[in-house]
Each structure stands twice: as C-alpha cells, then as structure tokens.
Design an enzyme around this catalytic site. Structure first.
Site, PDB file in Angstrom:
ATOM      1  N   GLU A   1      18.238  -8.214 -14.097  1.00  0.00           N
ATOM      2  CA  GLU A   1      18.226  -8.315 -12.628  1.00  0.00           C
ATOM      3  C   GLU A   1      19.306  -9.279 -12.180  1.00  0.00           C
ATOM      4  OE1 GLU A   1      14.571  -9.441 -10.628  1.00  0.00           O
ATOM      5  OE2 GLU A   1      13.414  -8.096 -11.922  1.00  0.00           O
TER       6      GLU A   1
ATOM      7  N   TYR B   1      19.847 -15.221 -10.796  1.00  0.00           N
ATOM      8  CA  TYR B   1      20.122 -15.177  -9.366  1.00  0.00           C
ATOM      9  C   TYR B   1      20.989 -16.320  -8.858  1.00  0.00           C
ATOM     10  CZ  TYR B   1      16.878 -11.313  -8.759  1.00  0.00           C
ATOM     11  OH  TYR B   1      16.279 -10.075  -8.818  1.00  0.00           O
TER      12      TYR B   1
ATOM     13  N   ASP C   1       0.832  -1.211   0.000  1.00  0.00           N
ATOM     14  CA  ASP C   1       0.000   0.000   0.000  1.00  0.00           C
ATOM     15  C   ASP C   1       0.867   1.261   0.000  1.00  0.00           C
ATOM     16  OD1 ASP C   1      -2.137  -1.682   0.126  1.00  0.00           O
ATOM     17  OD2 ASP C   1      -2.918  -0.960   2.049  1.00  0.00           O
TER      18      ASP C   1
ATOM     19  N   GLU D   1       9.641 -11.839 -16.382  1.00  0.00           N
ATOM     20  CA  GLU D   1       9.623 -13.201 -15.861  1.00  0.00           C
ATOM     21  C   GLU D   1       8.322 -13.970 -16.079  1.00  0.00           C
ATOM     22  OE1 GLU D   1      10.891 -13.268 -11.801  1.00  0.00           O
ATOM     23  OE2 GLU D   1      12.937 -12.836 -12.330  1.00  0.00           O
TER      24      GLU D   1
ATOM     25  N   ASN E   1      17.085 -12.270 -16.117  1.00  0.00           N
ATOM     26  CA  ASN E   1      17.143 -12.096 -14.665  1.00  0.00           C
ATOM     27  C   ASN E   1      17.834 -13.325 -14.117  1.00  0.00           C
ATOM     28  OD1 ASN E   1      15.703  -9.757 -14.880  1.00  0.00           O
ATOM     29  ND2 ASN E   1      13.865 -10.517 -13.852  1.00  0.00           N
TER      30      ASN E   1
END
Ligand code: PNW
Length: 515
Positions: free
Chosen positions: A407, A339, A80, A195, A337
């Site tokens: 990423e 990792y 939020d 992704e 991306n």
C-alpha cells in the site's frame, strides 16, 4: 580546417556522441521499472464490498461497532453498502483493465466465508462471490493478491476474546485452510494479516479502530503475540500442505512509516529506534530477525516500567524459545504499507500519554516539518524520502528479504474533484524514491497503490478519499470515475518510466489492447 574536412576528428566526435547517447540511454534504462515488476492497486473487503448481511454473511466487528456506536465514525456512516463491490465486481475488474494493472490486492471478509468465524460452517454464497471476482480478474490476466485479514473479525470470535484468546491461532489457521482449499488453485500470493500495528495498537491498545478495547499498556502486546502465532500457523499450513501443489507464496503486510532522529544526538537516535520498535519492530522482529524475539530495547523498557508501576512481571508477554522458533522465518516476503514519516525526539514535542500505554512506555516526541505537503488526513504528509529510508533500513536490518509495497497512497477531501495534482505529485515522488531504493540493492518485486477507488476510510467514514477512481456515494449505482492520477498511473505502468511532464490529453478512459 573545418570539421567536415577532417575524417579523424569527425570519427572522434561521433565516438564521443555515441558514448554520451549511450550513457543517457543507460541512465534512462536504469530509471525504468523492470518488465516483471508487478504494478497493482489495493483495497479491503469492509471498505469496498458492502453487502454487509447479504446471502448469509455473518456479522463482523466493524458491522457491530458502526451499528451500535455510530458516533465513533466522523460522518456517522458505515460500510453497509460502501462502494458496493459485492454487486459491482465486474466494473472493478474493468477499472483494473483500464489502468493496465498486473495485479490486484484485495481482502477476504472472514465472516462472509465463515459466518461465525469457525470453519465448521462454510457460506457457499461467500465462496461464490470471491470465485467470481478472482475468475473475472484471471480472464484478463490480472494476478490476484489476497489478504486473509484486513481488520473485519467475525463478531462471534471477538465475543470470545478475539486475538487475545489463545485459541485464536487455531481459528485463523482453520480459516486460512478454507481459503487455500477454495481459491489456492488460482491465487498464488497470500498475505495473512494487514497491518498488525493497526489491529493491535489501535484496536486493542487504544480506541482508534474496532473493537475499541482501550486495554492500554497490555492489549497491544498480548494481541501482538497471538497475532504472530496465528500468522505462523497459517504460513506453516500453506508451506506444509498446499505449497507443493499450488506453488504460491505466503507473507505478511506491516505498516512501516519512517522515523528518523530529530538531531544526531545519541538520545534522539535511541528515541527513534524505540519508536521504530514500537511501531513495527514488535511485529517484524519475531518473523524477520535472526533471533526471532520481540525488539530488545522495547522489551527492556516495558519490563522496567511494568515493575516500577507495581506489576509482578512485564506487561509484554514472553515468547518462549519454542514460539520464537515457530515464528522465525515464517514469511516468504515482507509486505510494506508505507505512507509517511516523522522525526523523533527524546525530549521535544511529547504528548500527555495515558499510563500505562505503548506511547507512555516509549515516551518520545515526534516532529513533522510544517512545510511538508498536507493531505486530507491529519497523519499523512508528503515526507520526501521516507519510502527510500524505510526500505533501505529494513533491507540492512533483515537480510535477504524480498519486499512488496502492498500500500502507498494519498488522501483528498470529498469535494476536491477529479484533478488531483497533489496525489500525482505524491505518487511520482514515492515511485522515484522506490527506484532509488531498488538501485541501492533493495529487492522489491511489486507496488500496489492505495487505492483503486474511494472507499470507507474507517473512523473517517467517507470524509477522506484515497481513490485513483472517484466513487459517487450519493448514487445508488456507486458510479466510479477516473481521476487525473488514474491516467498518470496508467502511463507509468505502460511505459515503466516516471515522466514528470506527462499530462493526459483527456480524462476519458479507455482499455488498451491485451487488457
Ligand atoms: C492503511 N498511519 O492504514 C490501511 O491498510 C487501509 O485500510 C487504509 O484505508 C489506508 O491505510 C489509509 O488510511 C493505515 O498512521 C492507517 O501511518 C494509518 C497509518 C498507516 C496506514
């Protein structure tokens, strides 16, 4: 006779010395990132913006899920307010200047621009927000790289079936056109989807991302088909109607972790290939391969198991020849991306997979060596050569493709402070193997660290932190403070060299001239 008395010997030694010095210089030269290599950082709208219902923004699937099922998020939190970039965008750009970034990758919130998802009603306040963000970057020569979709589908479109509705490609193309029309005079790098695996497998085939459809065995494959058609439609819209005047490029970002065989047995090799096809080949093959189809072995396995399970036809939909032609080649670059990695086995370490599902379809096991350094995320380990392996594999598989690393990053716990030596080690390791891949001939144009700052880490809420900058989520101002890794990254960007011994003298940030 002493050396000093022998001019010819002196000349010889000098000559040898020059050769050695030259070699060293050349070696050092080779380990430099080219001057035109684009260094940046990445973020995503729902993870940083906040302003979830500000100024006419519509509801998206993450708003809906976190508000109605807060227990699915580890700390019952939501986006939020997140890092409140909606109100802090000038500070964000100041951080980019502090780091000396060439580029910044961020995503647009579809429902901030089109509250119901459809393009007949544009929310001007949303357009203004992104105009301000982009203009602030351009003021300081920072190149915007824009992702159209980073997981925050307008809820109204989800209510109509989302990615599984055959109209989805049309909705997405219309939205993409609104983005090109409003921002394309200044944005020259477009990424359609972030992704597909996380969208389709995690969100439609499983319950680890919104909208938690849990349509195992079917959701992933149908989502893949319409996502690919939507991507191709947005790509073609750019090429046909915008590229000539706007002069930019358009591509897609796919998560590619490295999956190698546990042993060199044929069974493990096959298992690793199946795993790669299920993880990323499903989305990459139709776009980047010569025949433009879903991956062969995966298609065969799913078809065979479907029939055995009593389905009338394969749970994986077909791509018609026309669809294949439409999708094939629809990307100016491959955004990766990356990792981590794991070893894959045909027999060992299998899980109890729900049947039918993507995991049950491939039915392989995976192994992660216990000595690999652990991050704060269970799935993220420092897998030493995984970026090099992924890039060289993709380079050999799909010819003439140009890559961006869109990423790459490391997580720490919320209380781990500003001295993030593990993150520094991770980045230095990854960037060194990236240079190895480039030296091996892989065409990589840029690298985006994930992430500029701490943000809402999806199901993990604020429990895992990926930022070069720490964000204080207790503080209404969402104060951002650079970690040690920010100073290391800044030094690498400035010198284009990875100095393993560089230590920042202070953790006080500054902006270099020209930024
Ligand atoms: C990416 N994996 O997701 C997303 O694009 C980001 O929004 C996210 O914050 C970031 O990585 C860190 O999680 C991934 O399992 C999620 O290998 C999971 C994997 C990879 C990327």
């Amino acid at each position: 006779m002493s050396l000093a008395q022998s001019p010819s010997k002196m000349r010889f030694l000098l000559y040898i010395g020059l050769i050695i010095a030259g070699c060293n210089a050349q070696q050092k030269q080779e380990r430099r990132f080219p001057d035109d290599f684009i260094f940046g950082t990445a973020t995503a709208s729902y993870q940083i913006e906040g302003g979830w219902n500000a100024d006419g923004k519509g509801e998206n699937i993450w708003d809906r899920m976190t508000h109605t099922q807060p227990h699915v998020i580890k700390d019952y939190s939501n986006g939020d307010i997140a890092a409140d970039s909606y109100n802090n965008y000038k500070r964000d750009v100041e951080m980019m200047r502090e780091l000396g970034l060439d580029a910044y990758r961020f995503s647009l919130s579809w429902s901030r621009i089109l509250p119901n998802g459809l393009s007949y009603k544009i929310n001007e306040a949303g357009v203004t927000f992104y105009n301000n963000y982009i203009n602030e970057m351009l003021k300081y020569n920072i190149t915007p790289i824009v992702t159209l979709y980073h997981w925050d589908l307008p809820q109204k479109l989800q209510d109509l079936g989302g990615f599984i509705n055959p109209l989805f490609p049309e909705w997405f193309e219309d939205y993409a056109r609104v983005a090109y029309e409003n921002f394309g005079d200044r944005v020259k790098h477009w990424i359609t989807f972030n992704e597909p695996r996380e969208i389709c497998y995690e969100g439609y085939g499983w319950t680890t991302k919104a909208p938690l459809l849990n349509a195992t065995g079917i959701g992933t494959y149908y989502c893949a088909k319409y996502l690919l058609l939507a991507h191709a439609s947005a790509y073609k819209a750019y090429v046909n109607d915008f590229k000539a005047t706007q002069n930019g490029e358009c591509g897609i970002t796919i998560s590619v972790n490295w999956f190698g065989p546990l042993t060199d047995s044929a069974d493990d090799e096959y298992a690793a290939e199946l795993k790669r096809q299920a993880e990323w080949g499903l989305y990459a093959n139709p776009i980047f391969s010569e025949d433009g189809s879903f991956p062969k072995e995966l298609s065969e396995v799913v078809a065979k198991k479907s029939l055995e399970q009593g389905y009338k036809k394969s749970r994986m939909p077909e791509l018609s020849d026309e669809e294949k032609k439409y999708i094939r080649g629809s990307s100016d670059f491959f955004g990766v991306n990356h990792y981590t990695g794991a070893y894959v086995s045909a027999e060992d370490n299998k899980g109890n997979y729900i049947t039918p599902s993507l995991l049950a379809d491939i039915d392989v096991g995976s192994y992660v060596p216990p000595e690999w350094l652990s991050s704060a995320s269970t799935w993220l380990k420092l897998s030493p050569n995984s970026l090099y392996n992924s890039l060289t594999h993709l380079h050999n598989k799909y010819r003439n493709v140009k890559f961006y690393i869109t990423e790459n990053g490391w997580s720490t716990t919320p209380d781990s402070g500003l001295i993030d030596d593990d993150r520094v080690l991770y980045y230095r390791t990854a960037l060194n193997t990236l240079l190895d891949a480039m030296e091996a001939g892989v065409d990589v144009k840029g690298y985006m660290a994930w992430s500029l700052m701490d943000n809402f880490e999806w199901m993990e809420g604020y429990k895992e932190r990926f930022g070069l900058y720490h964000v204080n989520f207790e503080d209404p101002a969402r104060t951002r403070t650079p970690r040690k890794s920010a100073f290391i990254y800044k030094q690498i960007l400035k010198t284009r060299v990875i100095d393993p011994n560089y230590e920042p003298a202070t953790l006080t940030m500054w902006i270099d001239e020209g930024h």
